[in-house]
Motif scaffolding. Sequence first.
Motif, PDB file in Angstrom:
ATOM      1  N   VAL A  92      63.305 -18.053  14.050  1.00 26.98           N
ATOM      2  CA  VAL A  92      63.674 -16.722  13.580  1.00 26.98           C
ATOM      3  C   VAL A  92      63.494 -16.624  12.071  1.00 26.98           C
ATOM      4  CG1 VAL A  92      65.589 -15.104  13.308  1.00 26.98           C
ATOM      5  CG2 VAL A  92      65.237 -16.269  15.499  1.00 26.98           C
ATOM      6  N   CYS A  93      63.923 -17.675  11.349  1.00 28.25           N
ATOM      7  CA  CYS A  93      63.763 -17.690   9.894  1.00 28.25           C
ATOM      8  C   CYS A  93      62.290 -17.614   9.507  1.00 28.25           C
ATOM      9  CB  CYS A  93      64.407 -18.947   9.320  1.00 28.25           C
ATOM     10  SG  CYS A  93      64.295 -19.067   7.530  1.00 28.25           S
ATOM     11  N   GLN A  94      61.451 -18.374  10.222  1.00 27.83           N
ATOM     12  CA  GLN A  94      60.023 -18.358   9.903  1.00 27.83           C
ATOM     13  C   GLN A  94      59.403 -17.004  10.212  1.00 27.83           C
ATOM     14  OE1 GLN A  94      57.845 -21.524  11.728  1.00 27.83           O
ATOM     15  NE2 GLN A  94      56.005 -21.144  10.524  1.00 27.83           N
ATOM     16  N   ALA A  95      59.861 -16.340  11.289  1.00 27.80           N
ATOM     17  CA  ALA A  95      59.335 -15.020  11.613  1.00 27.80           C
ATOM     18  C   ALA A  95      59.680 -14.002  10.540  1.00 27.80           C
ATOM     19  CB  ALA A  95      59.886 -14.566  12.967  1.00 27.80           C
ATOM     20  N   LEU A  96      60.855 -14.175   9.906  1.00 27.22           N
ATOM     21  CA  LEU A  96      61.274 -13.231   8.875  1.00 27.22           C
ATOM     22  C   LEU A  96      60.587 -13.474   7.540  1.00 27.22           C
ATOM     23  CD1 LEU A  96      65.099 -13.193   9.669  1.00 27.22           C
ATOM     24  CD2 LEU A  96      63.537 -11.268   9.911  1.00 27.22           C
ATOM     25  N   THR A  97      60.415 -14.774   7.187  1.00 26.57           N
ATOM     26  CA  THR A  97      59.947 -15.113   5.839  1.00 26.57           C
ATOM     27  C   THR A  97      58.521 -15.620   5.799  1.00 26.57           C
ATOM     28  OG1 THR A  97      60.733 -17.405   5.988  1.00 26.57           O
ATOM     29  CG2 THR A  97      62.313 -15.748   5.240  1.00 26.57           C
ATOM     30  N   GLY A  98      57.992 -16.021   6.955  1.00 27.86           N
ATOM     31  CA  GLY A  98      56.662 -16.618   6.969  1.00 27.86           C
ATOM     32  C   GLY A  98      56.663 -18.084   6.596  1.00 27.86           C
ATOM     33  N   ARG A  99      57.842 -18.699   6.423  1.00 22.73           N
ATOM     34  CA  ARG A  99      57.903 -20.116   6.072  1.00 22.73           C
ATOM     35  C   ARG A  99      59.182 -20.711   6.643  1.00 22.73           C
ATOM     36  NH1 ARG A  99      61.739 -20.964   2.344  1.00 22.73           N
ATOM     37  NH2 ARG A  99      62.527 -19.185   1.134  1.00 22.73           N
ATOM     38  N   ARG A 100      59.177 -22.016   6.727  1.00 20.79           N
ATOM     39  CA  ARG A 100      60.379 -22.729   7.146  1.00 20.79           C
ATOM     40  C   ARG A 100      61.430 -22.649   6.042  1.00 20.79           C
ATOM     41  NH1 ARG A 100      61.242 -24.507  12.448  1.00 20.79           N
ATOM     42  NH2 ARG A 100      59.203 -24.810  13.388  1.00 20.79           N
ATOM     43  N   PRO A 101      62.731 -22.639   6.404  1.00 22.07           N
ATOM     44  CA  PRO A 101      63.762 -22.609   5.368  1.00 22.07           C
ATOM     45  C   PRO A 101      63.757 -23.895   4.553  1.00 22.07           C
ATOM     46  CG  PRO A 101      64.725 -22.991   7.517  1.00 22.07           C
ATOM     47  CD  PRO A 101      63.290 -22.641   7.763  1.00 22.07           C
ATOM     48  N   HIS A 102      64.191 -23.786   3.312  1.00 22.63           N
ATOM     49  CA  HIS A 102      64.292 -24.960   2.439  1.00 22.63           C
ATOM     50  C   HIS A 102      65.276 -25.947   3.047  1.00 22.63           C
ATOM     51  CE1 HIS A 102      65.075 -27.400  -1.140  1.00 22.63           C
ATOM     52  NE2 HIS A 102      63.889 -26.957  -1.587  1.00 22.63           N
ATOM     53  N   ARG A 104      67.402 -27.778   1.852  1.00 23.30           N
ATOM     54  CA  ARG A 104      68.767 -27.752   1.337  1.00 23.30           C
ATOM     55  C   ARG A 104      69.490 -26.453   1.704  1.00 23.30           C
ATOM     56  NH1 ARG A 104      67.774 -29.361  -4.905  1.00 23.30           N
ATOM     57  NH2 ARG A 104      66.014 -27.951  -4.513  1.00 23.30           N
ATOM     58  N   GLU A 105      68.788 -25.596   2.401  1.00 22.65           N
ATOM     59  CA  GLU A 105      69.356 -24.313   2.810  1.00 22.65           C
ATOM     60  C   GLU A 105      69.507 -24.324   4.324  1.00 22.65           C
ATOM     61  OE1 GLU A 105      68.313 -19.627   2.054  1.00 22.65           O
ATOM     62  OE2 GLU A 105      66.682 -21.020   2.465  1.00 22.65           O
ATOM     63  N   SER A 106      70.663 -23.947   4.834  1.00 25.94           N
ATOM     64  CA  SER A 106      70.859 -23.939   6.281  1.00 25.94           C
ATOM     65  C   SER A 106      69.976 -22.868   6.915  1.00 25.94           C
ATOM     66  CB  SER A 106      72.323 -23.664   6.625  1.00 25.94           C
ATOM     67  OG  SER A 106      72.637 -22.308   6.384  1.00 25.94           O
ATOM     68  N   ASP A 107      69.541 -23.136   8.129  1.00 23.07           N
ATOM     69  CA  ASP A 107      68.705 -22.174   8.834  1.00 23.07           C
ATOM     70  C   ASP A 107      69.414 -20.838   8.980  1.00 23.07           C
ATOM     71  OD1 ASP A 107      66.945 -24.188   9.027  1.00 23.07           O
ATOM     72  OD2 ASP A 107      67.126 -24.503  11.185  1.00 23.07           O
ATOM     73  N   PHE A 108      70.684 -20.869   9.341  1.00 21.72           N
ATOM     74  CA  PHE A 108      71.408 -19.617   9.566  1.00 21.72           C
ATOM     75  C   PHE A 108      71.550 -18.823   8.272  1.00 21.72           C
ATOM     76  CE2 PHE A 108      75.371 -17.159  10.138  1.00 21.72           C
ATOM     77  CZ  PHE A 108      74.958 -16.367  11.207  1.00 21.72           C
ATOM     78  N   ALA A 109      71.809 -19.526   7.187  1.00 19.32           N
ATOM     79  CA  ALA A 109      71.911 -18.836   5.898  1.00 19.32           C
ATOM     80  C   ALA A 109      70.594 -18.169   5.540  1.00 19.32           C
ATOM     81  CB  ALA A 109      72.335 -19.822   4.812  1.00 19.32           C
ATOM     82  N   ALA A 110      69.479 -18.836   5.837  1.00 16.30           N
ATOM     83  CA  ALA A 110      68.171 -18.249   5.547  1.00 16.30           C
ATOM     84  C   ALA A 110      67.933 -17.006   6.383  1.00 16.30           C
ATOM     85  CB  ALA A 110      67.073 -19.279   5.795  1.00 16.30           C
ATOM     86  N   VAL A 111      68.358 -17.047   7.638  1.00 17.82           N
ATOM     87  CA  VAL A 111      68.203 -15.876   8.495  1.00 17.82           C
ATOM     88  C   VAL A 111      68.991 -14.705   7.935  1.00 17.82           C
ATOM     89  CG1 VAL A 111      68.710 -14.931  10.778  1.00 17.82           C
ATOM     90  CG2 VAL A 111      67.699 -17.204  10.572  1.00 17.82           C
ATOM     91  N   LEU A 112      70.249 -14.949   7.571  1.00 10.63           N
ATOM     92  CA  LEU A 112      71.081 -13.874   7.047  1.00 10.63           C
ATOM     93  C   LEU A 112      70.513 -13.307   5.750  1.00 10.63           C
ATOM     94  CD1 LEU A 112      74.741 -15.114   7.653  1.00 10.63           C
ATOM     95  CD2 LEU A 112      73.455 -13.412   8.920  1.00 10.63           C
ATOM     96  N   ARG A 113      69.950 -14.177   4.916  1.00 13.41           N
ATOM     97  CA  ARG A 113      69.449 -13.737   3.620  1.00 13.41           C
ATOM     98  C   ARG A 113      68.255 -12.792   3.771  1.00 13.41           C
ATOM     99  NH1 ARG A 113      66.072 -16.012  -0.262  1.00 13.41           N
ATOM    100  NH2 ARG A 113      65.769 -17.902   0.961  1.00 13.41           N
ATOM    101  N   MET A 143      78.276 -10.917  14.576  1.00  8.66           N
ATOM    102  CA  MET A 143      79.524 -10.904  13.803  1.00  8.66           C
ATOM    103  C   MET A 143      79.235 -10.665  12.323  1.00  8.66           C
ATOM    104  SD  MET A 143      81.652 -14.021  15.589  1.00  8.66           S
ATOM    105  CE  MET A 143      82.994 -13.886  14.406  1.00  8.66           C
ATOM    106  N   ALA A 144      78.145 -11.266  11.822  1.00 10.48           N
ATOM    107  CA  ALA A 144      77.816 -11.115  10.399  1.00 10.48           C
ATOM    108  C   ALA A 144      77.133  -9.793  10.103  1.00 10.48           C
ATOM    109  CB  ALA A 144      76.920 -12.275   9.957  1.00 10.48           C
ATOM    110  N   LEU A 145      76.354  -9.276  11.081  1.00 10.67           N
ATOM    111  CA  LEU A 145      75.596  -8.036  10.884  1.00 10.67           C
ATOM    112  C   LEU A 145      75.859  -7.111  12.075  1.00 10.67           C
ATOM    113  CD1 LEU A 145      72.226  -9.675   9.798  1.00 10.67           C
ATOM    114  CD2 LEU A 145      73.911  -8.613   8.278  1.00 10.67           C
ATOM    115  N   PRO A 146      76.960  -6.396  12.104  1.00  9.19           N
ATOM    116  CA  PRO A 146      77.317  -5.569  13.265  1.00  9.19           C
ATOM    117  C   PRO A 146      76.279  -4.512  13.617  1.00  9.19           C
ATOM    118  CG  PRO A 146      79.180  -5.813  11.762  1.00  9.19           C
ATOM    119  CD  PRO A 146      77.974  -6.345  11.042  1.00  9.19           C
ATOM    120  N   ALA A 147      75.454  -4.087  12.645  1.00  7.20           N
ATOM    121  CA  ALA A 147      74.464  -3.043  12.919  1.00  7.20           C
ATOM    122  C   ALA A 147      73.166  -3.596  13.508  1.00  7.20           C
ATOM    123  CB  ALA A 147      74.156  -2.272  11.639  1.00  7.20           C
ATOM    124  N   LEU A 148      73.028  -4.909  13.559  1.00 13.16           N
ATOM    125  CA  LEU A 148      71.806  -5.520  14.088  1.00 13.16           C
ATOM    126  C   LEU A 148      71.680  -5.241  15.581  1.00 13.16           C
ATOM    127  CD1 LEU A 148      69.395  -7.526  13.625  1.00 13.16           C
ATOM    128  CD2 LEU A 148      70.983  -9.343  14.293  1.00 13.16           C
TER     129      LEU A 148
END
Length: 665
Positions: A92-102, A104-113, A143-148
Amino acid sequence: MNVWKSVGNPVAPTVYDGGSDEGLIGREREAAILRELLTGHHLVTVTGQPGMGKSRLAVEAAARPDGPWRRVVHVRWQGSGPGGPGALTAAVCQALTGRRPHRRESDFAAVLRHLPATGILLFLDDVDPVHRECTGLVQRLLMALPALRVLVTSRRVLGLGEEQVLMLPPLATRSPDTSPDRAPAVELFLRRARAVTDVSLPDKADLPTNASELLAVEAICRSLEGVPHAIELAAEQVAHQPVGELADLLESHQCWLSSDQPVLRRHRSLRDTIGASYALFEREARIVWGRASAFAGDFDESTAVFLCAGGGVTPHQVPSLLVQLAAVNVLEAVRDPGGPRQPRYRMTRAARDFGAERLREAGEWEVALERRAAHCRQVAAVAENLWASGYQDRAVRLVQEEQAELTTMLRQALCRPDQAETALQTVVSLWFWWAVFDHGEEGRGHLLRLLPLCPADSHAGMRGSWLAAWLDAGCDPQNARALLGRAWPTAVMAGDDATVGHIAHVQGVIALREGDHRAAAEHFEAAARTIPDHAGGGPSPVVSLAAQAIAQTAFAPDTAHRTARRALTRQNFRDDTWAALEARYAQAFVDHHQGRSGRARRRAQRALSALDPTLPAPRCHEALRTLITDTEAGAPGRLPLPRALPNTALPHQVRAERAANAITG
């Protein structure tokens, strides 16, 4: 390694399953429901068994231009096994950003960002291999993004409280009688066949040029149970063989169906499609899947425990494993699992063929068939005991539930000499199903094929010969006498009064149908005198007395009236619902024969009103209705004429013999 394909912000429907769009045929209702669900809810799951076109339908819904979202993030799994930890979140993170998350950054945090608070439809496609991770990820995201908004396709639901589920059913294989259109499954087959071959098939606008060809197409769609992917794979075979041959082939096996141009690897064949579900289960569930594939019809938990337990699977594990298989639509619940009775399951046809392959590979197929034969024998014995104990409604319902299993076992036993005697015992125990409920031709066929495979002097051979004679008496009295001649010595030597009496009853049937009413009455009297009151396995003394009264109407009407009264006052009369019905019919017939038509009509109406409308009607049902019609019209009687009745019979003899045909079978 699992590979995820991401599709960002699609503006046109994504191609799925072999590159055709025929799979949307017959899905207008489901498409409308899905659009409504996506508009009004934030989590929607499209589910169903493999090959139903879940992804194809979801892609169409996600691509709608008027949806309440500005961007679609589409993630699809294309691997062949369970996904590794974090695979979905990383995809999901790669689909949003076009790259794997760093790292040192959690996958979920990257998705939310990278996910804006509104305007996003996250489309998670075919998530079964990462089902657990998907459930957790979706819950945290909402829970983090109720409008999603989240759209999921999966063979099982996520189980979240806010989840809205659209279950895709199979395509209809038959059109309503009032509709001029072909069934959606048939239309899908024809369109796909035209796309892959030059063979001319009838156009929808024209009358069929080959009716048998269209009937074969309908048979193919029914055999494939309306599964779109399987129907498309079968349609591609039209380029290689006639549809008639294809229909016959698919009746025996289906997993071989394949395509040369699949988009996804697991859609190369029906075997691969089903195997994708098989790969997701632990060893115990796979074992139960394979062993349960030996069932031809519905089965309940206790039967599954009998067949599936052993070899690393404990009996108490089987019910929960069945639930797991039902969760991914390998099994269908045909009775509400939350109801007061045991749940019953049915395995889908393709899953059954796949499981049978695995069972043969494991060397357990023969053992499974032996257990299934033992189960069928036990079912028949229980049904016979229920019938003899006065629970005839429960006996009939048990046979109805197990009918597919019983029929398949009896058919296969002809090719398995080691199971012939078990099959014969099963047929004999079900005597009431063949004789009372007008399945005589089927039972007679089973018996005449099984008797030569079993010892004639065995208990099963003796009872089988008697029962075959009873079922044969109407169409072949000579053969019926020969069968009775085989059964008589064994019954006498064994001191089996019940079978001796049942033989006398059949002799009465034969004599009555040949016009010898006095001899028939004597045989029926001997039967009533010989058969013990509590004996099972055939007609009771009450039934023989009722038949005797019918025979006596031809030469001794007053005696017939007394005999009918004797039947109605016999011990345990009310415990045998069928015998009571036969006795009441005999009394009504005697009354009508003696000119008391009003009384006869009232008796017949009371007898009919006592029948359970939820059960099959016994043979006597039609005779009672005909008798009522005759009394209302003032007619002397016009019941069905036995096939063996001579055309020279006198009118009063014809009436008596027609009545006897209804009451004696």
